[in-house]
Scaffold this motif. Structure first.
Motif, PDB file in Angstrom:
ATOM      1  N   GLU A   1       0.777  -1.133  -0.033  1.00  0.00           N
ATOM      2  CA  GLU A   1       0.109   0.025  -0.007  1.00  0.00           C
ATOM      3  C   GLU A   1       0.935   1.273   0.017  1.00  0.00           C
ATOM      4  O   GLU A   1       1.944   1.359   0.646  1.00  0.00           O
ATOM      5  CB  GLU A   1      -1.007  -0.079   1.134  1.00  0.00           C
ATOM      6  CG  GLU A   1      -2.181  -0.899   1.137  1.00  0.00           C
ATOM      7  CD  GLU A   1      -3.211  -0.258   0.171  1.00  0.00           C
ATOM      8  OE1 GLU A   1      -3.544   0.934  -0.057  1.00  0.00           O
ATOM      9  OE2 GLU A   1      -3.412  -1.004  -0.848  1.00  0.00           O
ATOM     10  N   VAL A   2       0.671   2.241  -0.925  1.00  0.00           N
ATOM     11  CA  VAL A   2       1.457   3.389  -0.946  1.00  0.00           C
ATOM     12  C   VAL A   2       0.518   4.674  -0.855  1.00  0.00           C
ATOM     13  O   VAL A   2      -0.786   4.835  -1.288  1.00  0.00           O
ATOM     14  CB  VAL A   2       2.079   3.429  -2.376  1.00  0.00           C
ATOM     15  CG1 VAL A   2       2.826   4.665  -2.534  1.00  0.00           C
ATOM     16  CG2 VAL A   2       2.657   2.162  -2.882  1.00  0.00           C
TER      17      VAL A   2
ATOM     18  N   MET B   1       7.432   8.158  -6.084  1.00  0.00           N
ATOM     19  CA  MET B   1       5.863   7.927  -5.820  1.00  0.00           C
ATOM     20  C   MET B   1       5.154   7.207  -7.202  1.00  0.00           C
ATOM     21  O   MET B   1       4.483   6.229  -6.619  1.00  0.00           O
ATOM     22  CB  MET B   1       5.061   9.297  -5.508  1.00  0.00           C
ATOM     23  CG  MET B   1       3.671   8.828  -5.071  1.00  0.00           C
ATOM     24  SD  MET B   1       3.704   8.265  -3.559  1.00  0.00           S
ATOM     25  CE  MET B   1       2.019   8.188  -3.125  1.00  0.00           C
ATOM     26  N   ALA B   2       5.615   7.761  -8.237  1.00  0.00           N
ATOM     27  CA  ALA B   2       4.942   6.919  -9.453  1.00  0.00           C
ATOM     28  C   ALA B   2       5.861   5.596  -9.572  1.00  0.00           C
ATOM     29  O   ALA B   2       4.926   4.487  -9.866  1.00  0.00           O
ATOM     30  CB  ALA B   2       5.358   7.731 -10.526  1.00  0.00           C
TER      31      ALA B   2
ATOM     32  N   LYS C   1       3.901   3.210  -6.798  1.00  0.00           N
ATOM     33  CA  LYS C   1       2.707   2.777  -7.339  1.00  0.00           C
ATOM     34  C   LYS C   1       2.449   1.899  -8.274  1.00  0.00           C
ATOM     35  O   LYS C   1       1.685   0.833  -8.213  1.00  0.00           O
ATOM     36  CB  LYS C   1       1.833   4.071  -7.797  1.00  0.00           C
ATOM     37  CG  LYS C   1       1.323   5.211  -6.748  1.00  0.00           C
ATOM     38  CD  LYS C   1       0.390   6.168  -7.345  1.00  0.00           C
ATOM     39  CE  LYS C   1      -0.109   7.024  -6.459  1.00  0.00           C
ATOM     40  NZ  LYS C   1      -0.966   8.142  -6.808  1.00  0.00           N
TER      41      LYS C   1
ATOM     42  N   SER D   1       3.657  -1.515  -6.644  1.00  0.00           N
ATOM     43  CA  SER D   1       2.721  -2.175  -5.877  1.00  0.00           C
ATOM     44  C   SER D   1       1.480  -2.824  -6.735  1.00  0.00           C
ATOM     45  O   SER D   1       1.016  -3.749  -6.122  1.00  0.00           O
ATOM     46  CB  SER D   1       1.706  -1.108  -5.201  1.00  0.00           C
ATOM     47  OG  SER D   1       0.873  -0.234  -5.939  1.00  0.00           O
ATOM     48  N   LYS D   2       1.567  -2.829  -7.910  1.00  0.00           N
ATOM     49  CA  LYS D   2       0.465  -3.313  -8.985  1.00  0.00           C
ATOM     50  C   LYS D   2       1.403  -4.419  -9.726  1.00  0.00           C
ATOM     51  O   LYS D   2       0.922  -5.141 -10.575  1.00  0.00           O
ATOM     52  CB  LYS D   2       0.001  -2.406  -9.875  1.00  0.00           C
ATOM     53  CG  LYS D   2      -0.772  -1.362  -9.133  1.00  0.00           C
ATOM     54  CD  LYS D   2      -1.115  -0.346 -10.302  1.00  0.00           C
ATOM     55  CE  LYS D   2      -2.191   0.814  -9.778  1.00  0.00           C
ATOM     56  NZ  LYS D   2      -2.632   1.757 -10.620  1.00  0.00           N
TER      57      LYS D   2
ATOM     58  N   GLU E   1       2.131   9.559 -15.104  1.00  0.00           N
ATOM     59  CA  GLU E   1       2.188   9.598 -13.645  1.00  0.00           C
ATOM     60  C   GLU E   1       3.030  10.719 -12.991  1.00  0.00           C
ATOM     61  O   GLU E   1       2.564  11.329 -12.188  1.00  0.00           O
ATOM     62  CB  GLU E   1       2.264   8.194 -12.992  1.00  0.00           C
ATOM     63  CG  GLU E   1       1.974   8.401 -11.598  1.00  0.00           C
ATOM     64  CD  GLU E   1       0.578   8.641 -11.205  1.00  0.00           C
ATOM     65  OE1 GLU E   1       0.129   8.788 -10.189  1.00  0.00           O
ATOM     66  OE2 GLU E   1      -0.392   8.413 -12.166  1.00  0.00           O
TER      67      GLU E   1
ATOM     68  N   ARG F   1      -6.004  10.381  -5.735  1.00  0.00           N
ATOM     69  CA  ARG F   1      -4.961  10.144  -5.196  1.00  0.00           C
ATOM     70  C   ARG F   1      -5.023  10.053  -3.657  1.00  0.00           C
ATOM     71  O   ARG F   1      -3.881  10.024  -2.988  1.00  0.00           O
ATOM     72  CB  ARG F   1      -3.929  11.447  -5.480  1.00  0.00           C
ATOM     73  CG  ARG F   1      -3.829  11.619  -7.024  1.00  0.00           C
ATOM     74  CD  ARG F   1      -3.017  12.882  -7.484  1.00  0.00           C
ATOM     75  NE  ARG F   1      -2.871  12.825  -9.009  1.00  0.00           N
ATOM     76  CZ  ARG F   1      -1.981  11.966  -9.631  1.00  0.00           C
ATOM     77  NH1 ARG F   1      -1.377  10.905  -9.187  1.00  0.00           N
ATOM     78  NH2 ARG F   1      -2.180  12.257 -11.082  1.00  0.00           N
TER      79      ARG F   1
END
Length: 724
Positions: free
Chosen positions: A474-475, A515-516, A519, A522-523, A535, A609
């Motif tokens: 989780e971010v 951050m990009a 994300k 995480s996927k 992104e 977001r």
């Protein structure tokens, strides 16, 4: 003979007329008569309706009528099924009633419309047909829900599917006539015309006014046994009992817009693309203000079952239901074709912010307020005319050229033998309850989806101080621009549960890149994905909008804005109005050149977001545990949390093999590659939770082809709760 008497006692109002034949009582609701016909158990439903209308000897259109069984709370709408297959006996009291009835719908922007819907079709189909009539694309993203009273958020209460909604319009109508009657019947309907007063009966004879759609009461199965043949219906629409024509079948499909008198409307008198800034008092009273995740979980008990009809869930003519976006994965959101849809998404997100259903920082709230203020200003200005049809051809050619040539990518994308790597010095902290340690600098390397920490950039060939795989993590952002704080919070799934890690960057550019990348990781994706650069740019644009310039030339008149319309109450309580107005106007300087649609899209993107956006919480009890916990259903995974919101474990949908409901135990069973998760929903029906899981998986299967047809059968297969 003795057996015949016993049979007559057990089945009143029925008599054997021939071997295998018996009498069936049918209440024709819009004629208010009780008709008895002779049937057999092997007669199909279509034959029953044919015999019924043949015996009436009345020439009219009966195509909109179907049989309703009040005691069993179900429609007899499978015309080829027999009475025996449905379990209908001579003791049953059946109603012959129109399928289409008038209800009141509150839209996501809190406006009310009055529509005629098919009460026998599933909620999923009724919502899709309603959205099609309103010009809102992709109605599969919306659904109906009930209005819950505020007390429902204080304790876990499973709502019965047959429970009538909290808002019943006809219960608020006074029984007498006069001016008060007209005012109370003003439903904010489409043409705002007065509904009038009932015509007094002649010669002092008391007549009751039948519903224009032949409605049934909630206790209609009790009134059928009376000698009058039906209950006296208190009028939802003021009709003259002598001149009201019999209701005719709809001509324009399943959903029809109607006016205050129940007549069909060709033009909707409510602007779905431009909503009023201040809705009615009645509408704002329906807003719930959950304060905790526990209350947010209880709020989700209000959703109606998409696979059942409105009538089967206790919705009757004149009732009010809420139309809301249920699934927050907005497919093919186009500023040119989705003006109404964008506005409704924007309005729902706006009221979620003002009701504090979505949590955000103070800087983010100032940006949201500025965007709302810009939308309000632009609503008073005529918007630009949409582009000419020739521009569509140019746009299609440009898309084709981009597809053939490809987009500009970083150099390491072009080398298929090179794994994308992001590395830099970041501040790192692994928070613990009892520790005085603060952030420490580390050389952080993200290769593929693996995060590695080194003490120095020269130690990258040695063993890392920490190495974790970010797949399924989780971010969450932790940004406070006024303090130059650019933080990122990670919750990484480990063997012993979720492990929390904090990182801090030093600038906008560094934060956006990491951050990009997090994300995507995480996927299960890498920086080689084509969406990485987009992104990064979106994050930079979002941060740029939050930066304030502390302008000194702000118009003093603009400072007198009503902050309650733009800012959540918890921010107005701890700040002075003048100071807060100045900050809103300061943030507005960054968005003052946006059109109304652009400002709405910016607010939607900013809401997406937020950490809690598109997280649907439920109070559950997991198998093997005696305490209540929270389950969050998101578009791509399930999250297990304790009652205080601390994350315990995540399960990505990619690892899911099967999911269904054990209807005997009301238990939701989800099978993954390496484990089986079972839990009992405490504050909602098991079907409700299952529908969110299957619904997001269904929406994820939508292809890029814009001309694809909606597969309703597949939706019910994925959300029905039955084991495959």
């Amino acid at each position: 003979m003795e057996g015949a008497n016993i049979y007559a006692i057990n089945i009143p109002d029925a008599r054997l007329t021939a071997k295998g034949a018996w009498d069936l009582s049918v209440h024709i609701t819009d004629l208010e008569i009780l008709k008895t016909i002779t049937v057999t158990g092997d007669m199909n439903i279509g034959g029953v309706m044919l015999r019924l209308v043949s015996d009436l000897a009345m020439t009219r259109d009966w195509s909109d009528h179907e049989l309703w069984w009040p005691e069993e709370n179900k429609w007899l709408n499978r015309s080829r099924s027999t009475l025996d297959q449905y379990g209908v006996t001579a003791a049953a009291k059946i109603c012959f009633t129109p399928k289409h009835k008038i209800i009141r719908v509150q839209l996501p922007d809190l406006q009310y419309i009055t529509v005629s819907v098919d009460m026998s079709s599933t909620v999923f189909k009724a919502v899709c047909d309603l959205c099609k009539s309103l010009g809102i694309r992709h109605g599969e993203e919306l659904s109906f829900c009930r209005h819950l009273p505020n007390q429902a958020l204080k304790k876990n209460t499973v709502i019965s599917p047959d429970l009538p909604p909290a808002v019943r319009l006809q219960d608020t109508l006074p029984r007498g006539g006069g001016a008060g009657l007209q005012q109370s019947r003003s439903m904010n309907s489409l043409d705002r015309r007065s509904l009038g007063t009932p015509t007094p009966p002649a010669n002092g004879v008391s007549y009751h006014t039948p519903s224009p759609h032949g409605t049934l009461s909630r206790n209609s199965h009790n009134t059928l046994s009376s000698s009058s043949g039906g209950e006296k219906w208190h009028p939802f629409y003021a009709q003259n009992p002598y001149t009201t024509p019999l209701y005719a079948a709809p001509e324009k499909g399943t959903v029809n817009i109607v006016d205050g008198n129940g007549q069909h409307e060709d033009v909707l008198d409510v602007d779905l693309a431009r909503s009023p800034q201040t809705p009615s008092r009645e509408a704002t009273d329906t807003l719930l203000r959950p304060r905790t995740r526990l209350e947010k979980a209880r709020q989700n008990a209000a959703w109606l079952d998409s696979s059942r009809s409105l009538y089967e869930q206790g919705i009757r003519e004149g009732d009010t239901v809420l139309l809301r976006f249920k699934f927050f994965t907005f497919y093919d959101l186009n500023a040119k074709f989705d003006v109404k849809r964008i506005n409704q998404i924007y309005e729902q997100a706006r009221w979620m912010l003002l009701a504090e259903e979505l949590d955000c920082t103070e800087e983010e709230m100032m940006l949201f307020a500025a965007l709302q203020y810009q939308v309000q200003l632009q609503s008073q200005v005529p918007q630009a005319v949409s582009q000419a049809p020739e521009d569509d051809i140019d746009a299609a050619l440009n898309d084709l050229q981009t597809t053939l040539e490809g987009v500009n990518s970083p150099t390491f994308y072009n080398d298929i033998m090179q794994v994308p790597v992001l590395s830099d010095y970041l501040q790192f902290l692994k928070p613990k309850k009892f520790t005085l340690r603060g952030f420490r600098p580390y050389f952080v390397v993200l290769r593929d989806t693996t995060l590695s920490l080194f003490k120095d950039e020269h130690d990258t060939q040695s063993e890392p101080s920490l190495e974790v795989n970010l797949r399924g993590c989780e971010v969450a952002p932790d940004v406070v621009l006024t303090n130059a704080k650019y933080g990122i919070k990670l919750q990484v799934p480990m063997a012993d549960g979720m492990q929390e890690m904090w990182l801090r960057c030093v600038s906008d550019a560094q934060y956006a890149k990491w951050m990009a990348a997090f994300k995507l990781a995480s996927k299960g994706k890498t920086m080689a994905d084509s969406s990485y650069q987009a992104e990064v740019q979106n994050l930079l644009s979002h941060l740029a909008l939050q930066h304030t310039s502390h302008r000194q030339d702000i118009d003093p008149v603009a400072l007198n804005v009503d902050l309650d319309q733009y800012v959540a109450p918890r921010f107005t309580k701890k700040n002075r109005n003048h100071k807060l107005s100045g900050r809103v106007m300061d943030a507005h300087s960054n968005v003052r050149n946006l059109t109304a649609t652009e400002a709405k899209l910016q607010l939607i993107n900013a809401c997406q977001r937020l950490p809690d956006y598109a997280k649907h919480y439920f109070v559950v009890q997991f198998a093997g545990s005696r305490k209540e916990e929270l389950l969050a259903v998101t578009p791509n995974q399930l999250i297990r949390l304790d009652i205080n919101g601390r994350m315990l474990k995540t399960w990505p949908y990619k690892r899911m093999r099967d999911w269904h409901v054990n209807w005997y135990k009301k238990l939701v069973v989800v099978e993954f590659d390496d484990e089986v998760v079972e839990f009992w929903p405490v504050g909602a029906d098991a079907k409700n939770v299952h529908e969110f899981i299957g619904g997001y998986i269904f929406l994820a299967t939508r292809a890029e082809d814009k001309n694809q047809t909606l597969d309703e059968a597949e939706f019910h297969k994925l959300t029905g709760g039955w084991k495959a």
